[in-house]
Design an enzyme around this catalytic site. Structure first.
Site, PDB file in Angstrom:
ATOM      1  N   TYR A  59     -24.171 -12.387  58.251  1.00 58.05           N
ATOM      2  CA  TYR A  59     -24.416 -11.654  57.148  1.00 58.05           C
ATOM      3  C   TYR A  59     -23.013 -10.647  56.486  1.00 58.05           C
ATOM      4  O   TYR A  59     -22.797 -10.563  55.580  1.00 58.05           O
ATOM      5  CB  TYR A  59     -25.588 -10.698  57.208  1.00 58.05           C
ATOM      6  CG  TYR A  59     -25.902  -9.856  56.092  1.00 58.05           C
ATOM      7  CD1 TYR A  59     -26.503 -10.603  54.752  1.00 58.05           C
ATOM      8  CD2 TYR A  59     -25.785  -8.497  56.090  1.00 58.05           C
ATOM      9  CE1 TYR A  59     -26.862  -9.561  53.544  1.00 58.05           C
ATOM     10  CE2 TYR A  59     -26.457  -7.675  54.935  1.00 58.05           C
ATOM     11  CZ  TYR A  59     -26.673  -8.358  53.761  1.00 58.05           C
ATOM     12  OH  TYR A  59     -27.343  -7.444  52.912  1.00 58.05           O
ATOM     13  N   LYS A  88     -20.539 -10.788  53.564  1.00 55.43           N
ATOM     14  CA  LYS A  88     -20.306  -9.826  52.951  1.00 55.43           C
ATOM     15  C   LYS A  88     -19.010  -9.230  52.844  1.00 55.43           C
ATOM     16  O   LYS A  88     -18.234  -8.911  51.893  1.00 55.43           O
ATOM     17  CB  LYS A  88     -21.347  -8.527  53.142  1.00 55.43           C
ATOM     18  CG  LYS A  88     -22.849  -8.720  52.945  1.00 55.43           C
ATOM     19  CD  LYS A  88     -23.227  -9.009  51.512  1.00 55.43           C
ATOM     20  CE  LYS A  88     -24.551  -9.242  51.316  1.00 55.43           C
ATOM     21  NZ  LYS A  88     -24.742  -9.695  49.770  1.00 55.43           N
ATOM     22  N   ARG A 113     -36.584  -9.549  41.978  1.00 56.97           N
ATOM     23  CA  ARG A 113     -36.972  -8.727  42.810  1.00 56.97           C
ATOM     24  C   ARG A 113     -35.823  -7.753  43.431  1.00 56.97           C
ATOM     25  O   ARG A 113     -34.902  -7.881  43.164  1.00 56.97           O
ATOM     26  CB  ARG A 113     -37.353  -9.214  44.327  1.00 56.97           C
ATOM     27  CG  ARG A 113     -38.775 -10.111  44.275  1.00 56.97           C
ATOM     28  CD  ARG A 113     -39.300 -10.675  45.526  1.00 56.97           C
ATOM     29  NE  ARG A 113     -38.398 -11.747  45.872  1.00 56.97           N
ATOM     30  CZ  ARG A 113     -38.132 -11.909  47.058  1.00 56.97           C
ATOM     31  NH1 ARG A 113     -38.248 -10.817  48.028  1.00 56.97           N
ATOM     32  NH2 ARG A 113     -37.249 -13.057  47.601  1.00 56.97           N
TER      33      ARG A 113
HETATM   34  P1  NAP Z   1     -34.798  -9.029  48.174  1.00 56.61           P
HETATM   35  O1  NAP Z   1     -35.455  -7.967  47.837  1.00 56.61           O
HETATM   36  O2  NAP Z   1     -34.916 -10.031  49.114  1.00 56.61           O
HETATM   37  O3  NAP Z   1     -34.394  -9.937  46.881  1.00 56.61           O
HETATM   38  C1  NAP Z   1     -33.791 -11.124  46.920  1.00 56.61           C
HETATM   39  C2  NAP Z   1     -33.653 -11.585  45.589  1.00 56.61           C
HETATM   40  O4  NAP Z   1     -32.450 -13.065  45.566  1.00 56.61           O
HETATM   41  C3  NAP Z   1     -34.747 -12.416  45.086  1.00 56.61           C
HETATM   42  O5  NAP Z   1     -34.687 -12.207  43.443  1.00 56.61           O
HETATM   43  C4  NAP Z   1     -34.616 -13.780  45.271  1.00 56.61           C
HETATM   44  O6  NAP Z   1     -35.470 -14.668  44.376  1.00 56.61           O
HETATM   45  C5  NAP Z   1     -33.189 -14.031  45.284  1.00 56.61           C
HETATM   46  N1  NAP Z   1     -32.716 -15.231  45.841  1.00 56.61           N
HETATM   47  C6  NAP Z   1     -32.571 -15.205  47.284  1.00 56.61           C
HETATM   48  N2  NAP Z   1     -32.167 -16.573  47.593  1.00 56.61           N
HETATM   49  C7  NAP Z   1     -31.613 -17.117  46.364  1.00 56.61           C
HETATM   50  C8  NAP Z   1     -30.846 -18.288  45.929  1.00 56.61           C
HETATM   51  N3  NAP Z   1     -30.611 -19.287  46.866  1.00 56.61           N
HETATM   52  N4  NAP Z   1     -30.748 -18.481  44.644  1.00 56.61           N
HETATM   53  C9  NAP Z   1     -31.155 -17.689  43.681  1.00 56.61           C
HETATM   54  N5  NAP Z   1     -31.826 -16.384  44.101  1.00 56.61           N
HETATM   55  C10 NAP Z   1     -32.049 -16.075  45.254  1.00 56.61           C
HETATM   56  O7  NAP Z   1     -33.119  -8.580  48.466  1.00 56.61           O
HETATM   57  P2  NAP Z   1     -32.663  -7.220  47.913  1.00 56.61           P
HETATM   58  O8  NAP Z   1     -32.642  -6.351  48.962  1.00 56.61           O
HETATM   59  O9  NAP Z   1     -32.877  -6.790  46.545  1.00 56.61           O
HETATM   60  O10 NAP Z   1     -30.962  -7.641  48.082  1.00 56.61           O
HETATM   61  C11 NAP Z   1     -30.072  -7.997  46.887  1.00 56.61           C
HETATM   62  C12 NAP Z   1     -28.828  -8.082  47.277  1.00 56.61           C
HETATM   63  O11 NAP Z   1     -28.317  -6.771  47.657  1.00 56.61           O
HETATM   64  C13 NAP Z   1     -28.473  -9.100  48.261  1.00 56.61           C
HETATM   65  O12 NAP Z   1     -27.220  -9.601  48.122  1.00 56.61           O
HETATM   66  C14 NAP Z   1     -28.234  -7.933  49.544  1.00 56.61           C
HETATM   67  O13 NAP Z   1     -27.575  -8.696  50.642  1.00 56.61           O
HETATM   68  C15 NAP Z   1     -27.630  -6.874  49.023  1.00 56.61           C
HETATM   69  N6  NAP Z   1     -27.905  -5.809  49.833  1.00 56.61           N
HETATM   70  C16 NAP Z   1     -29.209  -5.209  50.358  1.00 56.61           C
HETATM   71  C17 NAP Z   1     -29.489  -4.204  50.970  1.00 56.61           C
HETATM   72  C18 NAP Z   1     -30.722  -3.642  51.278  1.00 56.61           C
HETATM   73  O14 NAP Z   1     -30.635  -2.621  51.887  1.00 56.61           O
HETATM   74  N7  NAP Z   1     -31.568  -3.816  50.639  1.00 56.61           N
HETATM   75  C19 NAP Z   1     -28.385  -3.433  51.508  1.00 56.61           C
HETATM   76  C20 NAP Z   1     -26.944  -3.965  51.256  1.00 56.61           C
HETATM   77  C21 NAP Z   1     -26.881  -5.041  50.414  1.00 56.61           C
HETATM   78  P3  NAP Z   1     -36.824 -15.168  44.708  1.00 56.61           P
HETATM   79  O15 NAP Z   1     -37.791 -14.085  44.388  1.00 56.61           O
HETATM   80  O16 NAP Z   1     -37.019 -16.208  43.759  1.00 56.61           O
HETATM   81  O17 NAP Z   1     -36.884 -15.579  45.812  1.00 56.61           O
END
Ligand code: NAP
Length: 248
Positions: free
Chosen positions: A156, A160, A16
């Site tokens: 968090y 990070k 995702r």
């Molecule tokens: P998201 O939409 O919540 O997707 C999270 C993904 O991580 C999913 O594919 C989920 O798999 C997987 N996941 C969660 N826990 C896991 C585990 N224990 N082992 C393996 N896979 C796991 O998150 P996102 O927004 O795309 O974020 C991705 C990364 O970017 C994260 O590290 C987040 O901290 C970072 N980030 C995001 C933002 C933002 O604004 N969105 C900003 C800064 C940094 P399942 O689908 O199988 O549950």
């Protein structure tokens, strides 16, 4: 000419959001992508299908990055089939928000174990084969709040910030083996993770973004592809901020 032809990539948490966009972008550039997930096999398979339908190569692989034994087993499974992994994107992450005065140790541990320890252990499990190949690119998905801090996100932000320190330390340890380690620090990106915010919270954040909008997962993926590609061959230990100017 595809920039990553012949490379094998693993993207943790790529069923995702940002991870999915990274997997699709690496696939478009010719890498064979291992699509890791923990709870949604159907979504992971859909990402794999999308890469294959576009003429690329991809395989799903389930392991929980918060569980050390699962990481080892997952990496073992991949290496049995493809012998090497030349690009690792430590993207899997979770948030558990709450003010520090009432924050539970369980939430603290879950956030560290997934974001920070998971990134370290997944990288560690791959170091021998990468060192043997004398080639590798590791990209850790951090966050601008790991640089700026954020009220209600101490665990968090600590995780990070830890990923940024980890990035620099690994870069220093591994440069002599031609393994580059960089981080990408996204700002406010439109994914499931940020959909949990209230409209008021979102409006407050938007006011702080000079480019005046949220970012897309594809925009983060482009930065990752750059860092994974030969165009970044002389870049290591850096954190590339992708945030519309939010943390200037
Ligand atoms: P998201 O939409 O919540 O997707 C999270 C993904 O991580 C999913 O594919 C989920 O798999 C997987 N996941 C969660 N826990 C896991 C585990 N224990 N082992 C393996 N896979 C796991 O998150 P996102 O927004 O795309 O974020 C991705 C990364 O970017 C994260 O590290 C987040 O901290 C970072 N980030 C995001 C933002 C933002 O604004 N969105 C900003 C800064 C940094 P399942 O689908 O199988 O549950």
């Amino acid at each position: 000419m595809k920039r990553l032809a012949g490379e094998i990539a693993l993207v943790t948490g790529s069923s995702r959001g940002i991870g999915k966009a990274i997997a699709l972008a690496l696939g478009r550039e010719g890498a064979h992508v291992w699509v890791n997930y923990v709870s949604s096999p159907e979504r992971a398979q859909a990402v794999v299908d999308e890469i294959r339908n576009a003429g690329g190569q991809a395989t799903p692989i389930r392991f929980n990055v918060a569980v050390p034994e699962e990481i080892d087993l997952g990496i073992e499974t991949i290496l049995k089939e493809t012998k090497k992994i030349s690009i690792l994107v430590n993207n899997a992450g979770i948030t558990r928000d709450g003010l520090s005065a009432r924050y539970s140790v369980e939430d603290w541990d879950a956030v560290q174990d997934t974001n920070l320890r998971g990134a370290f252990l997944t990288t560690q499990a791959l170091l021998r084969p990468m060192m043997k190949e004398r080639k590798g690119a590791v990209i850790n998905i951090a966050s601008i709040v790991g640089i700026t801090g954020n009220a209600g996100q101490a665990a968090y932000c600590a995780a990070k910030a830890g990923m940024i320190g980890l990035t620099k330390s690994l870069a220093k340890e591994l440069s002599s083996r031609n393994i580059r380690v960089n981080a990408v620090a996204p700002g406010f990106i439109d994914t499931d993770m940020t959909h949990e915010l209230t409209p008021d919270q979102k409006e407050g954040i938007l006011k702080q973004i000079p480019l005046g909008r949220t970012g897309t997962a594809d925009e983060v993926a482009e930065a990752v592809v750059f860092l994974a590609s030969p165009a970044a061959n002389y870049i290591t230990g850096q954190t590339l901020v992708v945030d519309g100017g939010m943390a200037m």
